[in-house]
Design a protein around this motif. Structure first.
Motif, PDB file in Angstrom:
ATOM      1  N   LEU A  15       2.618   7.521 -10.465  1.00  0.00           N
ATOM      2  CA  LEU A  15       2.019   7.036  -9.223  1.00  0.00           C
ATOM      3  C   LEU A  15       1.525   8.209  -8.386  1.00  0.00           C
ATOM      4  N   ALA A  16       0.334   8.052  -7.810  1.00  0.00           N
ATOM      5  CA  ALA A  16      -0.211   9.106  -6.954  1.00  0.00           C
ATOM      6  C   ALA A  16       0.638   9.284  -5.709  1.00  0.00           C
ATOM      7  N   HIS A  17       1.142   8.179  -5.176  1.00  0.00           N
ATOM      8  CA  HIS A  17       1.992   8.205  -3.982  1.00  0.00           C
ATOM      9  C   HIS A  17       3.065   7.135  -4.119  1.00  0.00           C
ATOM     10  N   GLU A  18       4.230   7.410  -3.529  1.00  0.00           N
ATOM     11  CA  GLU A  18       5.191   6.343  -3.274  1.00  0.00           C
ATOM     12  C   GLU A  18       4.884   5.900  -1.841  1.00  0.00           C
ATOM     13  N   ALA A  19       4.417   4.680  -1.697  1.00  0.00           N
ATOM     14  CA  ALA A  19       3.864   4.273  -0.406  1.00  0.00           C
ATOM     15  C   ALA A  19       4.012   2.786  -0.164  1.00  0.00           C
ATOM     16  N   ILE A  20       3.994   2.429   1.095  1.00  0.00           N
ATOM     17  CA  ILE A  20       3.884   1.043   1.540  1.00  0.00           C
ATOM     18  C   ILE A  20       2.652   0.946   2.425  1.00  0.00           C
ATOM     19  N   VAL A  21       1.835  -0.069   2.193  1.00  0.00           N
ATOM     20  CA  VAL A  21       0.663  -0.314   3.039  1.00  0.00           C
ATOM     21  C   VAL A  21       0.788  -1.730   3.597  1.00  0.00           C
ATOM     22  N   ILE A  22       0.689  -1.851   4.911  1.00  0.00           N
ATOM     23  CA  ILE A  22       0.895  -3.129   5.590  1.00  0.00           C
ATOM     24  C   ILE A  22      -0.377  -3.559   6.301  1.00  0.00           C
ATOM     25  N   ASP A  23      -0.880  -4.714   5.893  1.00  0.00           N
ATOM     26  CA  ASP A  23      -2.031  -5.339   6.559  1.00  0.00           C
ATOM     27  C   ASP A  23      -3.226  -4.414   6.715  1.00  0.00           C
ATOM     28  N   ARG A  24      -3.351  -3.437   5.828  1.00  0.00           N
ATOM     29  CA  ARG A  24      -4.471  -2.486   5.838  1.00  0.00           C
ATOM     30  C   ARG A  24      -4.573  -1.700   7.142  1.00  0.00           C
ATOM     31  N   ARG A  25      -3.494  -1.662   7.908  1.00  0.00           N
ATOM     32  CA  ARG A  25      -3.542  -0.970   9.200  1.00  0.00           C
ATOM     33  C   ARG A  25      -2.547   0.174   9.308  1.00  0.00           C
ATOM     34  N   VAL A  26      -1.559   0.209   8.422  1.00  0.00           N
ATOM     35  CA  VAL A  26      -0.573   1.281   8.466  1.00  0.00           C
ATOM     36  C   VAL A  26      -0.094   1.581   7.044  1.00  0.00           C
ATOM     37  N   ALA A  27       0.098   2.863   6.763  1.00  0.00           N
ATOM     38  CA  ALA A  27       0.648   3.296   5.478  1.00  0.00           C
ATOM     39  C   ALA A  27       1.881   4.145   5.739  1.00  0.00           C
ATOM     40  N   ILE A  28       2.874   3.992   4.872  1.00  0.00           N
ATOM     41  CA  ILE A  28       4.107   4.768   4.976  1.00  0.00           C
ATOM     42  C   ILE A  28       4.299   5.488   3.650  1.00  0.00           C
ATOM     43  N   LEU A  29       4.284   6.818   3.675  1.00  0.00           N
ATOM     44  CA  LEU A  29       4.445   7.625   2.475  1.00  0.00           C
ATOM     45  C   LEU A  29       5.866   8.174   2.416  1.00  0.00           C
ATOM     46  N   VAL A  55      15.198  15.772  -0.005  1.00  0.00           N
ATOM     47  CA  VAL A  55      15.661  17.142   0.227  1.00  0.00           C
ATOM     48  C   VAL A  55      17.122  17.054   0.634  1.00  0.00           C
ATOM     49  N   ARG A  56      17.996  17.560  -0.243  1.00  0.00           N
ATOM     50  CA  ARG A  56      19.439  17.425  -0.041  1.00  0.00           C
ATOM     51  C   ARG A  56      19.818  15.964   0.206  1.00  0.00           C
ATOM     52  N   GLY A  57      19.191  15.077  -0.566  1.00  0.00           N
ATOM     53  CA  GLY A  57      19.530  13.657  -0.519  1.00  0.00           C
ATOM     54  C   GLY A  57      18.857  12.861   0.574  1.00  0.00           C
ATOM     55  N   VAL A  58      18.001  13.480   1.373  1.00  0.00           N
ATOM     56  CA  VAL A  58      17.359  12.776   2.492  1.00  0.00           C
ATOM     57  C   VAL A  58      15.846  12.835   2.322  1.00  0.00           C
ATOM     58  N   ARG A  59      15.192  11.698   2.461  1.00  0.00           N
ATOM     59  CA  ARG A  59      13.732  11.644   2.376  1.00  0.00           C
ATOM     60  C   ARG A  59      13.108  11.687   3.770  1.00  0.00           C
ATOM     61  N   THR A  60      11.903  12.224   3.817  1.00  0.00           N
ATOM     62  CA  THR A  60      11.084  12.130   5.022  1.00  0.00           C
ATOM     63  C   THR A  60       9.971  11.133   4.755  1.00  0.00           C
ATOM     64  N   PHE A  61       9.809  10.187   5.661  1.00  0.00           N
ATOM     65  CA  PHE A  61       8.779   9.160   5.546  1.00  0.00           C
ATOM     66  C   PHE A  61       7.691   9.436   6.579  1.00  0.00           C
ATOM     67  N   THR A  62       6.448   9.381   6.141  1.00  0.00           N
ATOM     68  CA  THR A  62       5.319   9.648   7.024  1.00  0.00           C
ATOM     69  C   THR A  62       4.573   8.352   7.296  1.00  0.00           C
TER      70      THR A  62
END
Length: 250
Positions: free
Chosen positions: A108-122, A127-134
């Motif tokens: 997959l190019a990205h692990e992502a969620i896209v909601i209603d074509r208005r917001v994306a969460i990558l 890192v040391r067991g914790v993810r950062t979501f953008t």
């Protein structure tokens, strides 16, 4: 859990926010999940990336209903999401709840969620067991992420079909035979290395080829490369998944 955030904003609908960890994701973006009305598109390598945050947001019956003419939920995973019997059962339950589920054997190019074509969460790498979501609201960026996810979706396989057609779980000996075929070793060399007679080795090669649906040793060698590259998502670890395990350890 501590969190770090950085925000760049040019307006209410044009911004990027970084959230550290699932708790921060639910606290800051949970309303985005529960507020989905038209499309909820998720792409993840496995059930670990987004499930804790999404499940927490949807707890207590807060998941929007999946009804004809309403919200469409599409979830795209790699074979890693079926790495064990429990994960596979969860995927089946997700599909039974009304979501469309497909499996992509391509990265997959990205692990992502896209909601209603208005917001994306990558999702970033842990890192040391914790993810950062953008969280991205920039329209052109959101549409770009959505296009990449949908390109993978279009070439992916429906969950039911993938479960019917995936190769069987392979034991270590079968994998060693496949790797030897892929490397082009002679039967005599490989048989000696495995500690078996040439006749036994050739019989087991035929068994492995039959199990994988390979019609030639070349094709079986290609399957070996697929297994080593992780395309089939840890197929050798599904001993308790209810599928036949080709161990060849007789």
């Amino acid at each position: 859990m501590a969190s770090t955030r950085s925000t760049r904003s040019t307006g209410n609908t044009d911004q990027v926010v970084s959230l550290r960890g699932e708790r921060e994701l639910v606290r800051r973006a949970g309303d985005l999940f529960t507020g989905a009305r038209e499309e909820f598109l998720c792409a993840a390598a496995d059930l670990v990336t987004f499930s804790p945050g999404v499940n927490a947001a949807f707890a207590g019956g807060r998941r929007p209903p999946l009804v004809p003419g309403g919200l469409t939920m599409r979830k795209l995973y790699t074979p890693r999401a079926l790495a064990d019997a429990g994960s596979e059962a969860r995927l089946v339950r997700i599909a039974d709840s009304g979501a469309e589920v497909r499996i992509s054997t391509a990265p997959l190019a990205h692990e992502a969620i896209v909601i209603d074509r208005r917001v994306a969460i990558l999702a970033g790498a842990p890192v040391r067991g914790v993810r950062t979501f953008t969280v991205i609201r920039t329209p052109v960026a959101v549409e770009g992420v959505r296009a990449l996810v949908y390109a993978a979706w279009e070439t992916a396989t429906d969950l039911d079909e993938f479960r019917r057609t995936r190769p069987p779980a392979l034991g270590e000996e079968a994998r060693r035979i496949l790797r030897a075929l892929g490397a082009g070793h002679t039967d005599e060399v490989t048989a000696r290395g495995l500690g078996m007679s040439l006749r036994t080795y050739r019989r087991r090669v035929a068994e492995v080829m039959a199990a994988l649906g390979a019609t030639s040793r070349f094709q079986a060698g290609l399957r070996a490369r697929e297994l080593d590259s992780g395309i089939w998502g840890g197929a050798g670890d599904r001993a308790d998944s209810g599928r036949s395990r080709l161990s060849l350890d007789r």
